[in-house]
Design an enzyme around this catalytic site. Sequence first.
Site, PDB file in Angstrom:
ATOM      1  N   GLY A 299       4.862   3.608   1.561  1.00 41.47           N
ATOM      2  CA  GLY A 299       3.941   3.209   2.760  1.00 41.47           C
ATOM      3  C   GLY A 299       4.270   4.111   3.908  1.00 41.47           C
ATOM      4  O   GLY A 299       4.510   5.307   3.681  1.00 41.47           O
TER       5      GLY A 299
ATOM      6  N   ASP B 103      19.712  -2.028   1.754  1.00 42.58           N
ATOM      7  CA  ASP B 103      19.023  -3.324   1.971  1.00 42.58           C
ATOM      8  C   ASP B 103      19.323  -3.886   3.355  1.00 42.58           C
ATOM      9  O   ASP B 103      20.262  -4.466   3.362  1.00 42.58           O
ATOM     10  CB  ASP B 103      19.267  -4.272   0.817  1.00 42.58           C
ATOM     11  CG  ASP B 103      18.508  -5.702   0.754  1.00 42.58           C
ATOM     12  OD1 ASP B 103      18.118  -5.971   2.075  1.00 42.58           O
ATOM     13  OD2 ASP B 103      18.529  -6.637   0.072  1.00 42.58           O
ATOM     14  N   VAL B 104      18.512  -3.892   4.355  1.00 42.18           N
ATOM     15  CA  VAL B 104      18.798  -4.144   5.696  1.00 42.18           C
ATOM     16  C   VAL B 104      19.046  -5.626   5.757  1.00 42.18           C
ATOM     17  O   VAL B 104      19.693  -6.105   6.840  1.00 42.18           O
ATOM     18  CB  VAL B 104      17.539  -3.698   6.720  1.00 42.18           C
ATOM     19  CG1 VAL B 104      17.333  -2.231   6.646  1.00 42.18           C
ATOM     20  CG2 VAL B 104      16.403  -4.625   6.384  1.00 42.18           C
TER      21      VAL B 104
ATOM     22  N   TYR C  28       5.812 -13.748  10.457  1.00 39.60           N
ATOM     23  CA  TYR C  28       5.627 -12.479  10.772  1.00 39.60           C
ATOM     24  C   TYR C  28       5.512 -11.983  12.185  1.00 39.60           C
ATOM     25  O   TYR C  28       6.180 -11.164  12.778  1.00 39.60           O
ATOM     26  CB  TYR C  28       4.447 -11.798   9.898  1.00 39.60           C
ATOM     27  CG  TYR C  28       4.363 -10.188   9.992  1.00 39.60           C
ATOM     28  CD1 TYR C  28       5.345  -9.328   9.586  1.00 39.60           C
ATOM     29  CD2 TYR C  28       3.219  -9.671  10.773  1.00 39.60           C
ATOM     30  CE1 TYR C  28       5.059  -8.064   9.505  1.00 39.60           C
ATOM     31  CE2 TYR C  28       2.950  -8.539  10.910  1.00 39.60           C
ATOM     32  CZ  TYR C  28       3.772  -7.593  10.229  1.00 39.60           C
ATOM     33  OH  TYR C  28       3.648  -6.186  10.377  1.00 39.60           O
TER      34      TYR C  28
ATOM     35  N   LYS D  34       8.093 -10.140  14.840  1.00 42.69           N
ATOM     36  CA  LYS D  34       7.724  -8.759  15.351  1.00 42.69           C
ATOM     37  C   LYS D  34       7.869  -9.122  17.246  1.00 42.69           C
ATOM     38  O   LYS D  34       8.113  -8.190  17.777  1.00 42.69           O
ATOM     39  CB  LYS D  34       6.311  -8.164  15.073  1.00 42.69           C
ATOM     40  CG  LYS D  34       6.204  -7.917  13.673  1.00 42.69           C
ATOM     41  CD  LYS D  34       7.138  -6.793  13.436  1.00 42.69           C
ATOM     42  CE  LYS D  34       6.887  -6.118  11.882  1.00 42.69           C
ATOM     43  NZ  LYS D  34       7.898  -4.972  11.609  1.00 42.69           N
TER      44      LYS D  34
ATOM     45  N   VAL E 146      -3.018  -0.343   8.530  1.00 43.82           N
ATOM     46  CA  VAL E 146      -2.784   1.052   7.779  1.00 43.82           C
ATOM     47  C   VAL E 146      -2.829   0.668   6.275  1.00 43.82           C
ATOM     48  O   VAL E 146      -2.449  -0.529   5.886  1.00 43.82           O
ATOM     49  CB  VAL E 146      -1.349   1.676   8.011  1.00 43.82           C
ATOM     50  CG1 VAL E 146      -1.131   2.827   7.193  1.00 43.82           C
ATOM     51  CG2 VAL E 146      -1.075   1.825   9.497  1.00 43.82           C
TER      52      VAL E 146
ATOM     53  N   THR F 276      -1.639   0.366   2.944  1.00 37.03           N
ATOM     54  CA  THR F 276      -0.266   0.260   2.186  1.00 37.03           C
ATOM     55  C   THR F 276      -0.461  -0.951   1.647  1.00 37.03           C
ATOM     56  O   THR F 276      -1.388  -1.534   1.698  1.00 37.03           O
ATOM     57  CB  THR F 276       0.832   0.326   3.213  1.00 37.03           C
ATOM     58  OG1 THR F 276       0.950  -0.869   4.045  1.00 37.03           O
ATOM     59  CG2 THR F 276       0.909   1.580   4.171  1.00 37.03           C
TER      60      THR F 276
HETATM   61  P1  NAP Z   1       4.877  -1.523   2.893  1.00 40.71           P
HETATM   62  O1  NAP Z   1       4.291  -0.680   2.247  1.00 40.71           O
HETATM   63  O2  NAP Z   1       5.010  -3.076   2.532  1.00 40.71           O
HETATM   64  O3  NAP Z   1       6.332  -1.124   2.927  1.00 40.71           O
HETATM   65  C1  NAP Z   1       7.442  -2.161   3.422  1.00 40.71           C
HETATM   66  C2  NAP Z   1       8.691  -1.546   3.081  1.00 40.71           C
HETATM   67  O4  NAP Z   1       9.698  -2.181   3.637  1.00 40.71           O
HETATM   68  C3  NAP Z   1       9.066  -1.045   1.601  1.00 40.71           C
HETATM   69  O5  NAP Z   1       9.672   0.297   1.239  1.00 40.71           O
HETATM   70  C4  NAP Z   1       9.866  -2.265   1.304  1.00 40.71           C
HETATM   71  O6  NAP Z   1      10.627  -2.197   0.067  1.00 40.71           O
HETATM   72  C5  NAP Z   1      10.699  -2.211   2.609  1.00 40.71           C
HETATM   73  N1  NAP Z   1      11.432  -3.481   2.659  1.00 40.71           N
HETATM   74  C6  NAP Z   1      11.151  -4.955   2.658  1.00 40.71           C
HETATM   75  N2  NAP Z   1      12.381  -5.578   2.926  1.00 40.71           N
HETATM   76  C7  NAP Z   1      13.459  -4.745   3.059  1.00 40.71           C
HETATM   77  C8  NAP Z   1      14.839  -4.807   3.033  1.00 40.71           C
HETATM   78  N3  NAP Z   1      15.348  -5.863   3.099  1.00 40.71           N
HETATM   79  N4  NAP Z   1      15.597  -3.784   3.010  1.00 40.71           N
HETATM   80  C9  NAP Z   1      15.102  -2.515   2.936  1.00 40.71           C
HETATM   81  N5  NAP Z   1      13.770  -2.391   2.915  1.00 40.71           N
HETATM   82  C10 NAP Z   1      12.890  -3.415   2.862  1.00 40.71           C
HETATM   83  O7  NAP Z   1       4.345  -1.760   4.393  1.00 40.71           O
HETATM   84  P2  NAP Z   1       4.251  -0.720   5.496  1.00 40.71           P
HETATM   85  O8  NAP Z   1       2.694  -1.091   5.739  1.00 40.71           O
HETATM   86  O9  NAP Z   1       4.527   0.764   5.019  1.00 40.71           O
HETATM   87  O10 NAP Z   1       4.996  -1.254   6.729  1.00 40.71           O
HETATM   88  C11 NAP Z   1       5.867  -0.420   7.377  1.00 40.71           C
HETATM   89  C12 NAP Z   1       6.018  -1.091   8.703  1.00 40.71           C
HETATM   90  O11 NAP Z   1       4.824  -0.974   9.587  1.00 40.71           O
HETATM   91  C13 NAP Z   1       6.441  -2.524   8.849  1.00 40.71           C
HETATM   92  O12 NAP Z   1       7.502  -2.797   9.766  1.00 40.71           O
HETATM   93  C14 NAP Z   1       5.073  -3.157   9.135  1.00 40.71           C
HETATM   94  O13 NAP Z   1       5.407  -4.621   9.578  1.00 40.71           O
HETATM   95  C15 NAP Z   1       4.347  -2.185  10.057  1.00 40.71           C
HETATM   96  N6  NAP Z   1       3.176  -2.464  10.042  1.00 40.71           N
HETATM   97  C16 NAP Z   1       2.169  -2.379   9.031  1.00 40.71           C
HETATM   98  C17 NAP Z   1       0.938  -2.385   9.245  1.00 40.71           C
HETATM   99  C18 NAP Z   1      -0.034  -1.944   8.098  1.00 40.71           C
HETATM  100  O14 NAP Z   1      -1.344  -2.397   8.451  1.00 40.71           O
HETATM  101  N7  NAP Z   1       0.342  -1.595   7.095  1.00 40.71           N
HETATM  102  C19 NAP Z   1       0.459  -2.928  10.439  1.00 40.71           C
HETATM  103  C20 NAP Z   1       1.293  -3.181  11.426  1.00 40.71           C
HETATM  104  C21 NAP Z   1       2.699  -2.752  11.429  1.00 40.71           C
HETATM  105  P3  NAP Z   1      10.200  -2.456  -1.227  1.00 40.71           P
HETATM  106  O15 NAP Z   1       9.502  -1.293  -1.880  1.00 40.71           O
HETATM  107  O16 NAP Z   1      11.668  -2.432  -2.002  1.00 40.71           O
HETATM  108  O17 NAP Z   1       9.648  -3.447  -1.178  1.00 40.71           O
END
Ligand code: NAP
Length: 238
Positions: free
Chosen positions: A19, A65-66, A161, A165, A194, A196
């Site tokens: 992601g 693992d946070v 969620y 945030k 995004v 992902t």
């Molecule tokens: P994603 O593809 O679901 O990736 C989330 C990542 O967080 C994965 O690598 C996951 O690991 C990891 N994770 C979850 N729990 C964890 C833990 N306890 N320790 C370490 N890693 C952990 O999501 P993304 O879209 O890339 O999101 C990245 C950030 O952007 C997040 O903070 C999200 O809230 C923010 N965001 C995303 C969007 C969007 O539209 N995508 C919009 C607004 C904000 P695993 O692979 O092991 O599950």
Amino acid sequence: MARAPGDARVALVTGANRGIGLEVCRQLADRGLRVILTGRDGKSAETAAAELRERKLDVTAMPLDVADTASIRACEREVAKRFGRVDVLVNNAAVLIAEGAALLKSPVAEFRQTFETNVFGVLGVCQAFVPGMMTRSYGRVVNVSSGAGQLSSMTTYAPAYSISKAALNALTIQLAASTKGRGVLVNSVNPGWVRTRMGGRGAPRSVEDGADTIVWLATLPSNGPTGKFFSDRREIEW
Ligand code: NAP
């Protein structure tokens, strides 16, 4: 002042095995930073890091693992041994659970589970790496938040969620105030919607777009902002 070769800034990114976090690692390494790509599954972090190393980028994988204090401690020790410091911290890891749940019907356990990663996890990682930044008078902390956490526009979407945030944004303000004048800049960012696993295939933005403002904040000059919330490199209201 130019930095000596081999003395590049060290960046640690959480949840970076896929992601937005993975793309942030790529962009930071592309700018010459030494990147520690962390993931809660060490194997998948290593696979992701190996792909970036194939492109001649300086990327090292580490398990983190946070939501697990022992894992944070272990990572802190490993970083101290292998890198000696973290200059840039991108708190990217997050979970989105019970997206469609109604606030008054959501089990409190879902809030606890969400906060463990999205808020307490970030606090734990900051407590591990920010004191060293203050000692060295240089640090950049980027908390990856969300438009869902913006109080001024908050709706009923994904209560656990969204509230997590908003709490993360409060953590940004507290941490920025705690580090003021010590060379550490702390900001929140909304990456937008995004494509992902979290954002889904229908999202309008690429990971490159989503990572852009994060990387910009991670590499701010010393007179850059602190304690603010950004989207597309512009300050937005909380
Ligand atoms: P994603 O593809 O679901 O990736 C989330 C990542 O967080 C994965 O690598 C996951 O690991 C990891 N994770 C979850 N729990 C964890 C833990 N306890 N320790 C370490 N890693 C952990 O999501 P993304 O879209 O890339 O999101 C990245 C950030 O952007 C997040 O903070 C999200 O809230 C923010 N965001 C995303 C969007 C969007 O539209 N995508 C919009 C607004 C904000 P695993 O692979 O092991 O599950």
